[in-house]
Design a protein around this motif. Structure first.
Motif, PDB file in Angstrom:
ATOM      1  N   SER A   1       2.428 -14.721  33.378  1.00 66.85           N
ATOM      2  CA  SER A   1       1.957 -14.409  32.024  1.00 66.85           C
ATOM      3  C   SER A   1       1.079 -15.529  31.467  1.00 66.85           C
ATOM      4  CB  SER A   1       3.131 -14.091  31.097  1.00 66.85           C
ATOM      5  OG  SER A   1       4.023 -15.159  30.989  1.00 66.85           O
TER       6      SER A   1
ATOM      7  N   VAL B   1       2.160  -8.813  27.648  1.00 64.54           N
ATOM      8  CA  VAL B   1       3.085  -9.289  28.680  1.00 64.54           C
ATOM      9  C   VAL B   1       3.691 -10.625  28.263  1.00 64.54           C
ATOM     10  CG1 VAL B   1       3.250 -10.124  31.059  1.00 64.54           C
ATOM     11  CG2 VAL B   1       1.985  -8.029  30.564  1.00 64.54           C
ATOM     12  N   ALA B   2       2.869 -11.550  27.776  1.00 63.05           N
ATOM     13  CA  ALA B   2       3.366 -12.877  27.392  1.00 63.05           C
ATOM     14  C   ALA B   2       4.331 -12.789  26.212  1.00 63.05           C
ATOM     15  CB  ALA B   2       2.193 -13.799  27.056  1.00 63.05           C
TER      16      ALA B   2
END
Length: 125
Positions: free
Chosen positions: A84, A105-106
């Motif tokens: 990520s 995603v992060a």
């Protein structure tokens, strides 16, 4: 809230699984970087390498499966951190127009680490 967490976990797992499998089977269209020559060159270097693309793809597949099945979930979250970070940095520096999914995603990675902090507490004592 539990159902929301389950939906987010499985959704992120499916996303990782699909993008990981795509690195092996190329069933999605190639990325279009337009004027971002640096992004295109780095992407080409990754795909031309004999190890980097399968390594990242394999890790994404494994982490995606672990997310979907919720097996070894805390370990899967740790394995997702370097992916990520690198995807966000790639887009922040070379391809800002497509940073949305990378940020998703992060942020979800950080969220799930926060929700499972008891699993990591002993690592930061």
């Amino acid at each position: 809230m539990k159902i929301v967490n389950t939906i987010l976990r499985i959704g992120l797992g499916l996303m990782l699984l699909v993008f990981g499998l795509n690195k092996f089977f190329w069933f999605m269209p190639d990325f279009q970087f337009g004027e971002d020559i640096g992004a295109a060159n780095l992407f080409q270097a990754f795909t031309d390498s004999s190890y980097m693309w399968p390594l990242v793809g394999g890790l994404e597949v494994v982490v995606g499966i672990l997310f979907i099945t919720k097996k070894a979930f805390p370990a899967a979250l740790l394995a997702l951190i370097p992916i990520s970070i690198n995807v966000v940095l790639f887009h922040a520096v070379l391809n800002i127009a497509n940073i949305g999914p990378a940020l998703l995603v992060a942020v979800l990675n950080v969220y799930f680490i926060y929700k499972n902090w008891d699993s990591y507490r002993h690592l930061v004592k």
